[in-house]
Design a protein around this motif. Structure first.
Motif, mmCIF file in Angstrom:
data_model
loop_
_atom_site.group_PDB
_atom_site.id
_atom_site.type_symbol
_atom_site.label_atom_id
_atom_site.label_comp_id
_atom_site.label_asym_id
_atom_site.label_seq_id
_atom_site.Cartn_x
_atom_site.Cartn_y
_atom_site.Cartn_z
ATOM 1 N N SER A 175 25.397 44.052 43.330
ATOM 2 C CA SER A 175 26.836 44.290 43.270
ATOM 3 C C SER A 175 27.550 43.307 44.199
ATOM 4 C CB SER A 175 27.158 45.728 43.665
ATOM 5 O OG SER A 175 26.644 46.017 44.955
ATOM 6 N N LYS A 176 28.758 42.904 43.786
ATOM 7 C CA LYS A 176 29.529 41.937 44.551
ATOM 8 C C LYS A 176 31.007 42.299 44.491
ATOM 9 C CE LYS A 176 26.355 38.889 45.817
ATOM 10 N NZ LYS A 176 26.089 38.567 47.227
ATOM 11 N N VAL A 177 31.745 41.816 45.491
ATOM 12 C CA VAL A 177 33.199 41.924 45.523
ATOM 13 C C VAL A 177 33.762 40.511 45.599
ATOM 14 C CG1 VAL A 177 35.205 42.788 46.780
ATOM 15 C CG2 VAL A 177 33.142 44.191 46.621
ATOM 16 N N TYR A 178 34.743 40.204 44.752
ATOM 17 C CA TYR A 178 35.354 38.880 44.691
ATOM 18 C C TYR A 178 36.851 39.007 44.960
ATOM 19 C CZ TYR A 178 31.125 38.152 41.852
ATOM 20 O OH TYR A 178 29.837 38.128 41.381
ATOM 21 N N LEU A 179 37.447 37.913 45.413
ATOM 22 C CA LEU A 179 38.887 37.835 45.599
ATOM 23 C C LEU A 179 39.424 36.636 44.840
ATOM 24 C CD1 LEU A 179 39.321 38.632 49.411
ATOM 25 C CD2 LEU A 179 39.758 40.139 47.472
ATOM 26 N N SER A 180 40.463 36.874 44.053
ATOM 27 C CA SER A 180 41.106 35.773 43.335
ATOM 28 C C SER A 180 41.785 34.841 44.331
ATOM 29 C CB SER A 180 42.145 36.307 42.349
ATOM 30 O OG SER A 180 41.556 37.115 41.365
ATOM 31 N N CYS A 375 29.098 46.690 35.292
ATOM 32 C CA CYS A 375 30.545 46.867 35.137
ATOM 33 C C CYS A 375 31.286 45.845 35.989
ATOM 34 C CB CYS A 375 30.974 48.271 35.557
ATOM 35 S SG CYS A 375 30.611 49.548 34.362
ATOM 36 N N VAL A 376 32.456 45.463 35.512
ATOM 37 C CA VAL A 376 33.395 44.643 36.268
ATOM 38 C C VAL A 376 34.738 45.365 36.256
ATOM 39 C CG1 VAL A 376 34.607 42.439 36.424
ATOM 40 C CG2 VAL A 376 32.223 42.489 35.701
ATOM 41 N N ALA A 377 35.323 45.561 37.437
ATOM 42 C CA ALA A 377 36.634 46.198 37.559
ATOM 43 C C ALA A 377 37.563 45.248 38.294
ATOM 44 C CB ALA A 377 36.530 47.531 38.297
ATOM 45 N N LYS A 378 38.814 45.189 37.795
ATOM 46 C CA LYS A 378 39.779 44.260 38.376
ATOM 47 C C LYS A 378 41.101 44.974 38.597
ATOM 48 C CE LYS A 378 42.959 40.727 38.229
ATOM 49 N NZ LYS A 378 44.400 40.777 37.957
ATOM 50 N N TYR A 379 41.611 44.877 39.825
ATOM 51 C CA TYR A 379 42.944 45.370 40.140
ATOM 52 C C TYR A 379 43.523 44.479 41.227
ATOM 53 C CZ TYR A 379 46.833 48.422 41.243
ATOM 54 O OH TYR A 379 48.093 48.917 41.442
ATOM 55 N N GLY A 380 44.657 43.878 40.946
ATOM 56 C CA GLY A 380 45.247 42.942 41.894
ATOM 57 C C GLY A 380 44.379 41.712 42.055
ATOM 58 N N HIS A 381 44.208 41.282 43.293
ATOM 59 C CA HIS A 381 43.392 40.100 43.576
ATOM 60 C C HIS A 381 41.920 40.440 43.756
ATOM 61 C CE1 HIS A 381 46.850 37.484 43.959
ATOM 62 N NE2 HIS A 381 47.410 38.318 44.809
ATOM 63 N N LYS A 382 41.567 41.710 43.736
ATOM 64 C CA LYS A 382 40.206 42.125 44.043
ATOM 65 C C LYS A 382 39.442 42.438 42.768
ATOM 66 C CE LYS A 382 37.678 45.651 46.694
ATOM 67 N NZ LYS A 382 37.829 46.823 47.586
ATOM 68 N N TRP A 383 38.289 41.800 42.633
ATOM 69 C CA TRP A 383 37.362 42.049 41.532
ATOM 70 C C TRP A 383 36.087 42.667 42.123
ATOM 71 C CZ3 TRP A 383 37.993 39.542 36.448
ATOM 72 C CH2 TRP A 383 39.165 38.790 36.356
ATOM 73 N N VAL A 384 35.503 43.608 41.411
ATOM 74 C CA VAL A 384 34.216 44.166 41.826
ATOM 75 C C VAL A 384 33.253 44.110 40.648
ATOM 76 C CG1 VAL A 384 35.291 45.681 43.520
ATOM 77 C CG2 VAL A 384 34.834 46.554 41.239
ATOM 78 N N MET A 527 37.720 29.409 37.484
ATOM 79 C CA MET A 527 37.026 28.321 38.179
ATOM 80 C C MET A 527 36.644 28.733 39.592
ATOM 81 S SD MET A 527 39.257 25.011 36.953
ATOM 82 C CE MET A 527 38.532 24.010 38.236
ATOM 83 N N GLN A 528 37.556 29.449 40.285
ATOM 84 C CA GLN A 528 37.266 29.862 41.645
ATOM 85 C C GLN A 528 36.150 30.903 41.680
ATOM 86 O OE1 GLN A 528 38.700 28.536 44.279
ATOM 87 N NE2 GLN A 528 37.949 29.882 45.908
ATOM 88 N N LEU A 529 36.200 31.886 40.775
ATOM 89 C CA LEU A 529 35.192 32.942 40.770
ATOM 90 C C LEU A 529 33.840 32.432 40.284
ATOM 91 C CD1 LEU A 529 37.246 35.997 39.455
ATOM 92 C CD2 LEU A 529 36.792 35.290 41.802
ATOM 93 N N SER A 530 33.837 31.352 39.514
ATOM 94 C CA SER A 530 32.564 30.796 39.052
ATOM 95 C C SER A 530 31.836 30.021 40.146
ATOM 96 C CB SER A 530 32.801 29.875 37.849
ATOM 97 O OG SER A 530 33.585 28.746 38.227
ATOM 98 N N ARG A 531 32.487 29.822 41.296
ATOM 99 C CA ARG A 531 31.866 29.100 42.406
ATOM 100 C C ARG A 531 31.234 30.041 43.423
ATOM 101 N NH1 ARG A 531 36.656 25.246 44.375
ATOM 102 N NH2 ARG A 531 35.068 24.637 45.914
ATOM 103 N N ALA A 532 31.255 31.352 43.146
ATOM 104 C CA ALA A 532 30.673 32.324 44.071
ATOM 105 C C ALA A 532 29.151 32.284 43.992
ATOM 106 C CB ALA A 532 31.193 33.721 43.753
#
Length: 678
Positions: A175-180, A375-384, A527-532
């Protein structure tokens, strides 16, 4: 048999075997955690040591070291206690396939831990041989019982994924948490240029400006003043992401032939140093010198300084919000980009992703069909992104996440996907299983909802149900007055209405330009999230953001028309009711209306109180029938249940079309008839 040190827990509450923690929306899943830190004083120096952790039929191994006396791993193993019937945990220190020594624990003696307690301190344990005698060598480790709320859970090796091998594959299931990235609108107002030096002085130059920012390229119109001092006064708008790594390149070019352009000058501008506008005040413009590069001796590039320059007004729009998804169902943070204009949050959204049921088989590997869902959940700038559950059509995640809420009139988006990067999947794309959106304004505050939603996918053959997902949701806001105030405010920041981003052209042109900017923003997010470390692929991000939602669809046009008719349905019903009164269809109702009319004529002071009393009674009457639960997905609203096959074929067609010209002509004729009916 070793006995781990016991601890007194003050941060959590232990009731029997049930542990309470902040993860109160999901089912508590009991895990046995083993942190293997390092080993020392092994009997031989030429060992290739590693540690095997075994619990029943499940086993995990650390990294193999070659010829290392005191290796250090610091790796955590998490064993799910579901279906575990053994009572002993065994750790073997091995040299290739030979056992150097082992440590064993009785599961009944292992302490329980609940965050926010401090992590259990690792300790040294002497190794034993098969007869229970002490041997040379010590192993540093920590063993405890916990839940998925433990901070070690996301990065640990899971027994649920014991069949997955390889560091890259293991990273793909966690599991991971991402920020746009933080996005800005960059406005480039190209005003004029001076003292250009055209290649051919015998002709009138046709000069335009090409602006490049990363992979974005915009071109101005050819200047109407065909001189060496051209004037444009044209706006070019880009989407820029922090940190500003790419410079803005302005290239002044002369169109000497239909397919031949000559560069007259170039300037590079770094975005870190330009101004940021917070309101609608005019911004200062600036002159930039143009440089020209020529090729000398076929290889060497030489820079020539000359007197040409360009006049530009350049700034970042801080009062606007950069849209990366359709405004109809934007999620989360719609505040202005500039931090000085942002208001604090009004509440907290908590989402528990519990489980899914009835998922289809998505892929075949070695002649065996399977599904590895996450699962992927997105709200605001935060993706999980939850962990991947291996080979299960009814996966249980039981993971809980929180978001800050800034506007209740937003939605949270949840998607379910099949992980295709395991078992040597290589560059395969993860498959879509389904997606749903939940509007926050449908929730009552401080109430936990536990609901099952269908996973629907729109395909060329129509709507298909791909299973169900079980979620737990709770929305809590701090102040009712702040909430009511937000309902009275527009959805977007004030600058979107007082000073629109695009002012030139008709409504269609403005909408087309805004859609292009939205697509650019979604591309920059992907592009930004693909660099994680564990990247979110471009396909997943675009699917979650509905990057292609602006494509033409007769089904959507029909659905929007029916919604407009529903809105106007009340006025139409009032008109019909008035006609019935005028025609005495119901004499009693007509007499009552006439009596009320005479009373209001004789006592005009009663008009406003009567209106407000009527509206209050209507509100009180309808309040009894308010929905008790958030609305479920209704495919009838989008006309997905009765879409014609030709409409579906048109919606999934490429752009430009790949169909025959006669089919396209029939579709245009159908569109004309629909427009005439409207």
């Amino acid at each position: 048999m070793q006995r781990p040190p016991q601890e007194d827990f003050v941060g959590g509450k232990v009731t029997g075997d049930m542990l309470t923690s902040t993860f109160d929306l999901v089912e508590q899943m009991l895990y046995l955690y083993v942190r293997v830190v390092k080993v020392k004083d092994l009997p031989w120096k030429d060992l290739d040591p590693y540690v095997e952790v075994r619990l029943g039929n499940y086993s995990g191994t650390t990294r193999h070291f070659v010829k290392k006396i005191n290796p250090e791993w610091n790796r955590v193993f998490a064993f799910s206690m579901v279906r575990i019937q053994v009572s002993v945990l065994e750790l073997n220190v091995k040299d290739q396939d030979d056992s150097v020594g082992h440590v064993m624990f009785d599961l009944n003696e292992i302490p329980k831990r609940v965050p926010p307690d401090s992590p259990l301190a690792p300790q040294w344990y002497r190794l034993e041989d098969g007869s229970g005698s002490k041997v040379k060598g010590e192993l540093m480790l920590a063993v405890w019982m916990g839940t998925q709320a433990d901070e070690a859970f996301p990065e640990s090796w899971h027994s649920d994924a014991a069949t997955v091998s390889g560091a890259d594959a293991l990273a793909n299931i966690r599991s991971k948490v991402y920020l746009s990235p933080k996005l800005w609108y960059l406005r480039v107002n190209v005003i004029e240029a001076q003292d250009l030096i055209p290649v051919d002085r015998s002709r009138f130059p046709e000069v335009y400006v090409k602006a490049i920012l990363g992979n974005q390229e915009l071109i101005s119109k050819v200047s109407g003043s065909k001189t060496v001092n051209p004037i444009w006064n044209e706006d070019l708008i880009f989407v820029a992401a922090e940190p500003f790594e790419e410079p803005l390149i302005l290239s002044v070019e002369d169109r000497v032939a239909p397919n031949k352009d000559v560069i007259l000058g170039i300037c590079l501008i770094h975005l870190q140093y330009i101004e940021r506008r917070l309101d609608d005040r005019p911004m200062n413009s600036k002159w930039y010198n143009l440089e020209k590069h020529v090729i000398v001796e076929g290889e060497k590039e030489e820079e020539i300084n000359f007197a040409s320059r360009i006049h530009v007004s350049l700034y970042l729009e801080g009062g606007h919000h950069v849209l990366d998804e359709p405004i109809d169902y934007s999620s989360g943070d719609l505040r202005p980009t500039a931090k000085q204009l942002q208001k604090s949050s009004i509440g907290v959204l908590e989402l528990g992703i519990l489980n899914a049921q009835g998922l289809p088989l998505m892929k075949t590997k070695d002649g065996r069909a399977s599904t590895d869902a996450y699962c992927v959940a997105k709200y605001g700038h935060k993706w999980v992104q939850t962990r991947t559950i291996i080979d299960s059509l009814a996966p249980k995640w039981n993971e809980q996440y929180t978001w800050e809420v800034f506007d209740p009139c937003t939605v949270i988006t949840i998607g379910v996907f099949d992980n295709c990067h395991l078992h040597g999947g290589g560059q395969a794309r993860d498959s879509r299983i389904g997606k749903l959106r939940i509007r926050l304004s449908a929730f009552e505050t401080d109430r936990a909802y536990s609901l099952s939603y269908p996973l629907l996918v729109f395909q060329p053959t129509g709507v298909k149900k791909m299973g169900e997902i079980h979620l737990a949701v709770r929305f809590t806001f701090s102040s009712l007055m702040n909430m009511m105030h937000l309902f009275s405010q527009p959805l977007l920041p004030k600058m979107h209405y007082t000073h629109p981003l695009i002012v030139e052209g008709n409504w269609n042109d403005k909408q087309t330009k805004m859609d292009k900017l939205r697509r650019k923003a979604s591309q920059m997010v992907s592009m930004q999230l693909s660099r994680a470390v564990r990247p979110l692929s471009k396909e997943i991000v675009e699917y979650m953001l509905d990057a292609k939602s602006d494509m033409w669809s007769m089904r959507k046009i029909r659905a929007n028309f029916l919604r407009i008719m529903d809105v106007l349905g009340g006025l139409i019903a009032i008109r019909k009711w008035f006609d019935q009164i005028c025609n005495w269809k119901n004499p009693i109702t007509t007499l009552v209306i006439h009596v009320l009319y005479l009373i209001l004529v004789l006592y005009p002071r009663c008009i406003l109180p009567t209106i407000f009393l009527s509206l209050s009674l209507i509100v009180v009457w309808n309040y009894r029938y308010r929905p008790r639960h958030p609305p479920f997905i209704d495919i009838r609203l989008s006309c997905a249940d009765d879409a014609h096959p030709d409409e579906l074929d048109e919606e999934f067609d490429t752009f430009p079309t790949s169909r025959r010209i006669d089919i396209v002509r029939i579709r245009y004729d159908r569109l004309k008839s629909v427009a005439g009916s409207i």
